[in-house]
Motif scaffolding. Structure first.
Motif, PDB file in Angstrom:
ATOM      1  N   LYS A 104       0.809  -1.211   0.000  1.00  0.00           N
ATOM      2  CA  LYS A 104       0.000   0.000   0.000  1.00  0.00           C
ATOM      3  C   LYS A 104       0.848   1.270   0.000  1.00  0.00           C
ATOM      4  O   LYS A 104       0.352   2.343   0.297  1.00  0.00           O
ATOM      5  N   SER A 105       2.111   1.118  -0.345  1.00  0.00           N
ATOM      6  CA  SER A 105       3.005   2.267  -0.361  1.00  0.00           C
ATOM      7  C   SER A 105       3.074   2.848  -1.771  1.00  0.00           C
ATOM      8  O   SER A 105       3.407   2.142  -2.728  1.00  0.00           O
ATOM      9  N   ASP A 106       2.788   4.148  -1.896  1.00  0.00           N
ATOM     10  CA  ASP A 106       2.873   4.802  -3.208  1.00  0.00           C
ATOM     11  C   ASP A 106       4.303   4.732  -3.746  1.00  0.00           C
ATOM     12  O   ASP A 106       4.503   4.558  -4.958  1.00  0.00           O
ATOM     13  N   GLN A 107       5.297   4.880  -2.848  1.00  0.00           N
ATOM     14  CA  GLN A 107       6.673   4.837  -3.313  1.00  0.00           C
ATOM     15  C   GLN A 107       7.029   3.450  -3.845  1.00  0.00           C
ATOM     16  O   GLN A 107       7.634   3.314  -4.903  1.00  0.00           O
ATOM     17  N   ILE A 108       6.667   2.410  -3.091  1.00  0.00           N
ATOM     18  CA  ILE A 108       6.979   1.053  -3.536  1.00  0.00           C
ATOM     19  C   ILE A 108       6.304   0.764  -4.870  1.00  0.00           C
ATOM     20  O   ILE A 108       6.912   0.177  -5.781  1.00  0.00           O
ATOM     21  N   GLU A 109       5.063   1.177  -5.022  1.00  0.00           N
ATOM     22  CA  GLU A 109       4.370   0.963  -6.289  1.00  0.00           C
ATOM     23  C   GLU A 109       5.082   1.677  -7.423  1.00  0.00           C
ATOM     24  O   GLU A 109       5.191   1.144  -8.545  1.00  0.00           O
ATOM     25  N   ALA A 110       5.606   2.885  -7.165  1.00  0.00           N
ATOM     26  CA  ALA A 110       6.331   3.618  -8.205  1.00  0.00           C
ATOM     27  C   ALA A 110       7.645   2.927  -8.538  1.00  0.00           C
ATOM     28  O   ALA A 110       8.039   2.849  -9.710  1.00  0.00           O
ATOM     29  N   VAL A 111       8.342   2.413  -7.517  1.00  0.00           N
ATOM     30  CA  VAL A 111       9.581   1.676  -7.770  1.00  0.00           C
ATOM     31  C   VAL A 111       9.310   0.472  -8.662  1.00  0.00           C
ATOM     32  O   VAL A 111      10.055   0.203  -9.618  1.00  0.00           O
ATOM     33  N   VAL A 112       8.248  -0.261  -8.386  1.00  0.00           N
ATOM     34  CA  VAL A 112       7.913  -1.432  -9.190  1.00  0.00           C
ATOM     35  C   VAL A 112       7.620  -1.026 -10.626  1.00  0.00           C
ATOM     36  O   VAL A 112       8.064  -1.689 -11.585  1.00  0.00           O
ATOM     37  N   ARG A 113       6.930   0.086 -10.816  1.00  0.00           N
ATOM     38  CA  ARG A 113       6.628   0.525 -12.188  1.00  0.00           C
ATOM     39  C   ARG A 113       7.890   0.963 -12.923  1.00  0.00           C
ATOM     40  O   ARG A 113       8.022   0.743 -14.136  1.00  0.00           O
ATOM     41  N   VAL A 114       8.833   1.573 -12.212  1.00  0.00           N
ATOM     42  CA  VAL A 114      10.103   1.947 -12.847  1.00  0.00           C
ATOM     43  C   VAL A 114      10.840   0.697 -13.337  1.00  0.00           C
ATOM     44  O   VAL A 114      11.361   0.657 -14.459  1.00  0.00           O
ATOM     45  N   ILE A 115      10.878  -0.337 -12.511  1.00  0.00           N
ATOM     46  CA  ILE A 115      11.528  -1.584 -12.920  1.00  0.00           C
ATOM     47  C   ILE A 115      10.761  -2.236 -14.063  1.00  0.00           C
ATOM     48  O   ILE A 115      11.357  -2.771 -15.006  1.00  0.00           O
ATOM     49  N   GLU A 116       9.437  -2.171 -14.012  1.00  0.00           N
ATOM     50  CA  GLU A 116       8.626  -2.732 -15.097  1.00  0.00           C
ATOM     51  C   GLU A 116       8.929  -2.034 -16.422  1.00  0.00           C
ATOM     52  O   GLU A 116       9.033  -2.680 -17.472  1.00  0.00           O
TER      53      GLU A 116
END
Length: 353
Positions: free
Chosen positions: A41-53
Motif C-alpha cells: 500500500k506504499s505509493d513509493q513502492i508501487e512507483a519503484v515497481v513501475r520503474v523496474i517494469e
C-alpha cells in the motif's frame, strides 16, 4: 551513446541491460520495510515497481534496501517485480556495514551508540543495504566482499586528522574503522552467451555532514578509488569483463566532495563512460553547474541536481545504448520516476557475444 528520447527496450538475445538504482526504500526501523512490502500500500513502492517494469533490467544493482538475515525484504520486493512481469530468480545480498554497531565514538561527536558510531551510518543493523538481482545465475560462492577492509589499510588512505595531525577521532577508532560505509562487492554472473560478467557494486558515503576534518569527504574519496586499487591487483586477480555500477554520491564537477576521485575513476583506461542521459533532466532549468544537466541522476531538495549514479562497463564490452530513466514532464513515466526516489535508475545495454 546517451539516450534522450523514449526508453529503448532491450533486444532479447542480443543485448544485456545492466542498471543501478538507489530506490531509497529503507525503513525507519527493523522490519518496517518488509511490513510495507507485504501490505503493498506504499505509493513509493508501487512507483519503484513501475520503474523496474518500464526499464526491465537484466541485472540490477539496488541501493537503499534494508538487509535482514533471512532476505525476507529482498524476497518480498522480488515477488512484486515478478508480479509486474520482471522476474529475478537469482539474488544476492549480505550484511552491510551500515548500522553495524561498535563500542567506540567513530564520528567524533563525544557520544557513544549513535548512528554515526556504526561502521557505516545507520540506526539499526542492515539499514539501507545493497542487493543484486539478476535474470541469470549468480555465482554466490565466488562473490568477493571487500566490506571488511580497514580504512587505514588501503593504499594511500586519506584518513582524517585534527589540526595538530592526531588521528580523528582517535587511534582506537581508526584501528577498527572499515572503509566501506555500506559495502563493496564483486558479483560474478553467468550470461546466456556462456561468458561471465562481474558486477562491481557499492554505495559510497555522502561527502558532507562532517566537520573541518572532512571525514566523510575523505572516506567518499577512498571508497571510490578502492575500485582502482582492486583493478590494479592489490586484492588478488581483478575481473576481466565487468561493469561497475552503484551510487558514488559524487558529481565529477559540482559536488562539495573531493571530485578528483570520481574524475580519476571516469578517466581510468580500463573503464568506459557511456554518459547516460535523460530528457527529464535536460528539460530542467539550468542551475549554473559545470556538468551537463542531461547527465544528472539525482534531485536533492535544497541543493539541486547532480550526477552521482554510474554504470561503467569495462573496455572489452560493447555498449549498444545507455540512458537515465527520467522521462520528460510530458512523457509517460515521469511521475513514477519522481515518486520512486530522488535518484533515477541508470541503465546501459551491452552487446552479447
Amino acid at each position: 551513446m546517451a539516450s534522450l528520447v523514449g526508453l529503448s527496450p532491450p533486444v532479447w538475445g542480443e543485448t544485456l541491460r545492466v542498471a543501478t538504482f538507489n530506490a531509497k526504500l529503507q525503513g525507519d526501523g527493523p522490519g518496517l520495510l518488509l511490513r510495507d512490502l507485504m501490505r503493498e500500500k506504499s505509493d513509493q513502492i508501487e512507483a519503484v515497481v513501475r520503474v523496474i517494469e518500464q526499464t526491465s533490467p537484466d541485472i540490477l544493482a539496488l541501493q537503499g534496501i534494508d538487509w535482514d538475515f533471512d532476505g525476507a525484504a529482498l524476497g518480498a520486493l522480488a515477488d512484486l517485480f515478478a508480479a509486474s512481469g520482471v522476474p529475478y530468480p537469482y539474488r544476492f545480498s549480505a550484511q552491510p556495514n551500515s548500522g553495524m554497531a561498535t563500542e567506540l565514538d567513530l564520528d567524533g561527536d563525544g557520544q557513544l551508540g549513535g548512528p554515526g558510531d556504526a561502521q557505516g551510518f545507520g540506526d539499526f543493523t542492515g539499514q539501507s543495504g545493497l542487493a543484486v538481482l539478476s535474470r541469470y545465475p549468480i555465482r554466490i560462492e565466488q562473490v568477493q566482499d571487500f566490506s571488511s577492509l580497514l580504512w587505514q589499510d588501503i593504499p594511500d588512505a586519506q584518513l582524517p586528522t585534527y589540526e595538530d595531525g592526531k588521528p580523528f577521532p582517535s587511534e582506537e577508532a581508526q584501528a577498527i574503522q572499515r572503509l566501506s560505509s555500506i559495502a563493496h562487492w564483486i558479483v560474478p554472473i553467468d550470461l546466456p552467451d556462456g561468458s561471465v560478467l562481474s558486477l562491481m557494486t557499492f554505495h559510497a558515503s555522502p561527502p558532507v555532514f562532517d566537520g573541518p576534518e572532512d571525514r566523510n569527504g575523505r572516506r567518499n574519496h577512498d571508497e571510490i578509488l578502492l575500485w582502482r586499487a582492486i583493478l590494479d591487483g592489490e586484492y588478488g586477480d581483478p575481473p576481466e569483463r565487468f561493469v561497475l555500477a552503484g551510487d558514488a554520491n559524487l558529481d565529477p564537477q559540482d559536488s562539495d566532495g573531493r571530485t578528483q576521485a570520481i574524475r580519476a575513476l571516469l578517466a581510468d583506461p580500463r573503464l568506459q563512460d557511456p554518459e547516460p542521459a535523460s530528457a527529464g533532466a535536460a528539460a530542467m532549468p539550468d542551475q549554473g553547474h559545470i556538468s551537463q544537466n542531461a547527465l544528472d541522476t539525482v534531485d536533492w531538495d535544497g541543493i539541486g541536481r547532480f550526477r552521482v549514479d554510474y554504470v561503467l562497463p569495462s573496455t572489452q564490452l560493447v555498449v549498444a545504448d545507455a540512458g537515465v530513466y527520467w522521462p520528460a514532464p510530458d512523457e509517460p513515466g515521469h511521475d513514477d520516476a519522481l515518486a520512486a526516489s530522488r535518484h533515477r535508475l541508470v541503465w546501459v545495454d551491452l552487446l552479447l557475444d
